[in-house]
Design an enzyme around this catalytic site. Structure first.
Site: not given
Length: 391
Positions: A83, A142, A180-181
């Protein structure tokens, strides 16, 4: 330690109280070296850092960077910065604002009509600052094992946006909260491409990498390799007694503009010195980038693609960004006056023990940036998880 849940921060004990030791000097005897050893003692294979203190640079590591060979981490090598990519992308967006090709308060739909399935107008500023209400991410995995088995999956940016937003309501009305995206930064990357008519990778190269001579920095999208890595990245994906899985080689198109960058600790220090020193943006836009919402994520405030931490040891505030993805945890923080900088990381992240994360943030970073390093543990703080959505 189990997998972090998407959008959830991990509570850790912050080293912010009474006892103090003398601060970092950028030398072979730097306390940063001992601090990196504490990260490894916390349960990860290796840790590394590049520290700037005044006119001196120190680079060092602890532990193992390659479990096959036993080689130590090389702080001059390349890492996935996750990020921290967002600050680079935000810089390009703000440059376009400075050129009059975008407005910070433009509705995104004016430039990318039909991309987001919401009636509410969402602005460029809201996407940059994570106040848009757009969902965090797609459901990447998953099970924990899929972090390994899905490494070759590829995605286009429109797919990422569609998978994250179709049938998903906004988390809150735009501009009324903070969440936060990662997908919000995917939209920003698409916005750069629409406005410039060129690829995001090309704009990053033209506007940032090449002018700053960031020779170890690239935006690979679909290329899975890390050439000359500082360390190989590992995660414990098949149970506590199973060997660590090497996740260095990976297609990270699933993160694209939110986290696909490869760089080095030295390049990160060079980039943030240029950005925070006013070489990449006009003063007014840099001021807006640094207009941080306090304690948005753990102890960190958040501006427009930039994280802020009031120094826990007094003195100059810290600016920069952190990043998480399987195999790599990265922090790049810098004092306001830019006399001290640190870019550091470890080569295990999502399954790393809490003690390793704690020592990275509350021992390594202060050892590099503080005159006096807080030693005792007194207050609880949160270290944000900034990576892809996990089960």
């Amino acid at each position: 330690m189990g997998m972090k849940q998407a959008g959830v921060v991990v509570g850790l004990v912050a080293a912010l109280a009474a006892g103090l030791v003398s601060g970092a000097q950028a030398s072979p005897g730097s306390p940063v070296r001992a601090a990196l050893g504490q990260v490894v003692a916390g349960g990860v294979p290796g840790a590394y850092a590049a520290v700037v203190d005044g006119g001196d640079t120190w680079r060092g590591s602890a532990g193992v960077g390659d479990l096959r060979t036993g080689r130590a981490p090389d702080a001059r090598g390349r890492i996935r910065v996750a990020s921290v990519t967002k600050t680079f992308v935000a810089t390009v967006v703000l440059q376009l604002v400075g050129e009059g090709r975008l407005g910070l308060d433009d509705p995104v739909a004016d430039h990318l009509p039909g991309l987001l399935p919401y009636a509410e107008p969402i602005t460029v500023r809201q996407l940059l600052g994570h106040t848009s209400g757009v969902p965090r991410d797609i459901a990447h995995y998953q099970t924990i094992e899929e972090v390994d088995t899905k490494r070759w999956e590829t995605f286009t940016p429109p797919q990422l946006v569609r998978l994250a937003t179709d049938g998903q309501p906004l988390l809150f009305p735009p501009g009324t909260g903070f969440s936060y995206s990662n997908v919000g930064y995917t939209v920003l990357g698409m916005l750069v491409e629409r406005v410039t008519g060129r690829s995001l990778a090309g704009e990053l190269e033209r506007r940032v990498f090449r002018p700053l001579h960031l020779r170890d920095t690239s935006f690979p999208t679909y290329q899975p390799f890390v050439v000359n890595p500082a360390a190989r990245g590992y995660e414990r994906l098949y149970g506590e007694t199973a060997p660590l899985t090497d996740v260095t080689t990976y297609v990270w198109s699933r993160l694209w503009a939110s986290g696909n960058l490869i760089s080095s600790p030295d390049d990160l220090n060079r980039f943030f010195h240029a950005l925070l020193g006013g070489r990449l943006l006009p003063d007014d836009l840099l001021a807006q980038m640094k207009d941080a919402r306090p304690e948005s994520i753990g102890p960190f405030g958040y501006g427009l693609g930039l994280m802020h931490w009031p120094s826990p040891c007094g003195g100059e505030d810290w600016w920069g960004h952190g990043g998480d993805l399987p195999g790599y945890n990265t922090w790049s923080l810098h004092t306001t006056d830019l006399t001290r900088q640190v870019s550091a990381g470890m080569n295990q992240d999502i399954t790393a023990p809490a003690a390793a994360h704690e020592n990275m943030v509350f021992t390594v970073l202060p050892s590099a940036l503080c005159d006096e390093v807080p030693m005792s543990t007194a207050t609880t703080a949160n270290i944000p998880y900034l990576g892809p959505a996990l089960p």
